[in-house]
Design an enzyme around this catalytic site. Structure first.
Site, PDB file in Angstrom:
ATOM      1  N   ALA A   1       0.810  -1.221   0.000  1.00  0.00           N
ATOM      2  CA  ALA A   1       0.000   0.000   0.000  1.00  0.00           C
ATOM      3  C   ALA A   1       0.844   1.272   0.000  1.00  0.00           C
ATOM      4  CB  ALA A   1      -0.941   0.003   1.204  1.00  0.00           C
ATOM      5  N   THR A   2       2.030   1.233   0.572  1.00  0.00           N
ATOM      6  CA  THR A   2       2.876   2.427   0.540  1.00  0.00           C
ATOM      7  C   THR A   2       3.224   2.807  -0.894  1.00  0.00           C
ATOM      8  OG1 THR A   2       3.813   2.125   2.750  1.00  0.00           O
ATOM      9  CG2 THR A   2       5.134   3.367   1.175  1.00  0.00           C
TER      10      THR A   2
ATOM     11  N   ASN B   1      -5.744   3.827  10.507  1.00  0.00           N
ATOM     12  CA  ASN B   1      -4.904   2.721  10.935  1.00  0.00           C
ATOM     13  C   ASN B   1      -4.599   2.716  12.423  1.00  0.00           C
ATOM     14  OD1 ASN B   1      -3.453   5.066   9.706  1.00  0.00           O
ATOM     15  ND2 ASN B   1      -1.692   4.120  10.709  1.00  0.00           N
TER      16      ASN B   1
ATOM     17  N   GLN C   1      -6.982  -0.606   5.556  1.00  0.00           N
ATOM     18  CA  GLN C   1      -7.502  -1.069   6.837  1.00  0.00           C
ATOM     19  C   GLN C   1      -8.950  -1.537   6.735  1.00  0.00           C
ATOM     20  OE1 GLN C   1      -5.961  -1.624   9.601  1.00  0.00           O
ATOM     21  NE2 GLN C   1      -3.999  -0.633   9.240  1.00  0.00           N
TER      22      GLN C   1
ATOM     23  N   HIS D   1      -1.273  -7.929   3.390  1.00  0.00           N
ATOM     24  CA  HIS D   1      -0.951  -8.394   4.738  1.00  0.00           C
ATOM     25  C   HIS D   1      -1.880  -7.829   5.813  1.00  0.00           C
ATOM     26  CE1 HIS D   1       1.216  -5.071   6.904  1.00  0.00           C
ATOM     27  NE2 HIS D   1       1.325  -4.591   5.686  1.00  0.00           N
TER      28      HIS D   1
ATOM     29  N   THR E   1       8.818  -7.773 -12.568  1.00  0.00           N
ATOM     30  CA  THR E   1       8.270  -9.117 -12.657  1.00  0.00           C
ATOM     31  C   THR E   1       7.267  -9.351 -11.537  1.00  0.00           C
ATOM     32  OG1 THR E   1      10.309  -9.958 -13.633  1.00  0.00           O
ATOM     33  CG2 THR E   1       8.837 -11.581 -12.642  1.00  0.00           C
TER      34      THR E   1
ATOM     35  N   CYS F   1       4.593   1.800  11.676  1.00  0.00           N
ATOM     36  CA  CYS F   1       5.728   2.540  11.135  1.00  0.00           C
ATOM     37  C   CYS F   1       6.186   3.646  12.078  1.00  0.00           C
ATOM     38  CB  CYS F   1       5.365   3.129   9.776  1.00  0.00           C
ATOM     39  SG  CYS F   1       4.014   4.309   9.823  1.00  0.00           S
TER      40      CYS F   1
END
Length: 408
Positions: free
Chosen positions: A75-76, A158, A186, A208, A246, A332
């Site tokens: 997502a970042t 979040n 989220q 994740h 890839t 983070c």
């Protein structure tokens, strides 16, 4: 006394892979290992087909067409591509607008993406939120009186789990002629999402956060009317030129499996998690009088709580509960010795924010786990209070001793 087992209640930071997700991924590491972009042989075509099936599963979770899904590393990266890519493309086409607007409680990768654009001559605007953590429609409407290229508003926070009223906010953005991006990482798999009904142009999701693997995410890019983006980096032109590199077939397969499971279990899972959370909150309110929930309780993810203790720092409580996996803010930012910027943006004083912690139940949390967690936290609060009183008493004794020495 505790049984020593770690109890994980930090499901907003990350989730464990569902066993069915792991099982789906395993053959693609060593058996069906072909490069999905090698279309000249069977292994490559098989990997390509698996990735396209995963793309369809992600699209189905979001209410999007498979062709509107672009895979990334997470997502970042998605948030950077969506925000920077959209405004750079519009500027390159001669669009005179320069304002890019977001919200003070957004994830850091959104806030920093918007702020980075100032170096390119854009006008970053960060809007305040109300004390309940939600963006007031009137605040957004006033900001959009200035012509704006893009607005980024996350669906669910979040740290606090607070849900913005996207149904009220999206029409304001549309009426102003700006693009609307939402970080739904989220919210995906936890509440009902439909990017078309939400009238989104761009949306970000991460595997994740919904029991899939780390290292893979997806960007929804609206096709009709088509939204165009400038890619962040150059390469082989994969993902329709928007994200070269890839594709990692095992991660895509796991992502797709996680989305498929989420669509199946979401409603029942949300009901069960909300019941676990609410029962835990009742026990905490009984055991720690004066405890407060930060943010709107009525508009919140079903699994989340952000709790503020009346008289002890959250870090001190966590230190006295080593078997409990919770955090003071986003993953983070958890290593930073500063108050949560999300909570201070909601109007909390620094000392109030420092007394707050985040927890979230998940797919593998049981009622017994929550009973144990409440007992651990109540005990940890009492231990932290005793330690604080002891430290204060020692400090007072030392002050008295120093005063006596000065009089001699």
């Amino acid at each position: 006394m505790t049984d020593g087992r770690e109890l994980y209640l930090d499901y907003q930071a990350t989730t464990p892979c569902d066993p069915a997700v792991v099982a789906a991924m395993m053959p693609w590491f060593a058996e069906s290992f072909g490069n999905p972009h090698s279309a000249d042989h069977a292994l490559g075509r098989r990997a390509w087909d698996a990735g396209e099936q995963a793309r369809a599963e992600v699209g189905a979770l979001l209410g999007a067409d498979a062709r509107e899904i672009v895979f990334t590393s997470g997502a970042t990266e998605v948030n950077n591509i969506a925000i920077k890519g959209a405004v750079r493309h519009l500027a390159a086409r001669g669009d005179a607008r320069r304002r890019v607007t977001t919200v003070a409680t957004e994830h850091k990768c959104v806030l920093e993406s918007v702020r980075d654009l100032a170096a390119e001559g854009f006008d970053p605007v960060v809007l305040p939120v109300a004390p309940d953590g939600r963006l007031d429609p009137g605040t957004l409407r006033a900001a959009l009186a200035v012509p704006t290229l893009l607005v980024s508003i996350m669906a669910a926070n979040n740290e606090t789990g607070v849900l913005h009223d996207m149904a009220a906010l999206a029409p304001i953005v549309r009426a102003a002629g700006a693009l609307l991006h939402s970080d739904v990482a989220q919210a995906a798999g936890k509440v009902a999402l439909d990017v078309r009904a939400m009238d989104l142009d761009l949306a970000s999701v991460s595997a994740h956060k919904l029991y899939g693997p780390k290292g893979v995410g997806a960007l929804y890019v609206r096709r009709r009317p088509r939204v165009r983006l400038a890619p962040l980096f150059s390469g082989g032109g994969q993902e329709r030129g928007l994200r070269s590199g890839t594709l990692p077939t095992p991660l895509l397969v796991g992502f797709g499996a996680a989305c498929r499971i989420a669509r199946t279990v979401r409603v029942e899972e949300a009901r069960r998690m909300a019941a676990l959370r609410d029962g835990f909150l009742e026990r905490m309110e009984e055991g720690v009088p004066g405890i407060v929930v930060n943010g709107s309780m009525a508009h919140r993810l079903p699994a989340n709580l952000n709790l503020r203790f009346p008289d002890v720092r959250a870090l001190d409580v966590i230190a006295h509960a080593p078997e409990l996996c919770v955090s003071t803010g986003s993953a983070c930012s958890s290593a930073e010795l500063v108050p949560s910027y999300v909570l201070t943006a909601m109007g909390l004083r620094a000392e109030d924010a420092a007394r707050s912690l985040r927890l979230a139940v998940g797919r593998y949390t049981s009622a017994a786990d929550m009973d144990r967690a409440a007992a651990i936290l109540c005990r940890a609060v009492a231990d932290a209070r005793r330690a604080e009183r002891g430290a204060a008493a020692r400090a007072a004794h030392d002050d008295t001793a120093r005063t006596a020495e000065c009089r001699i």
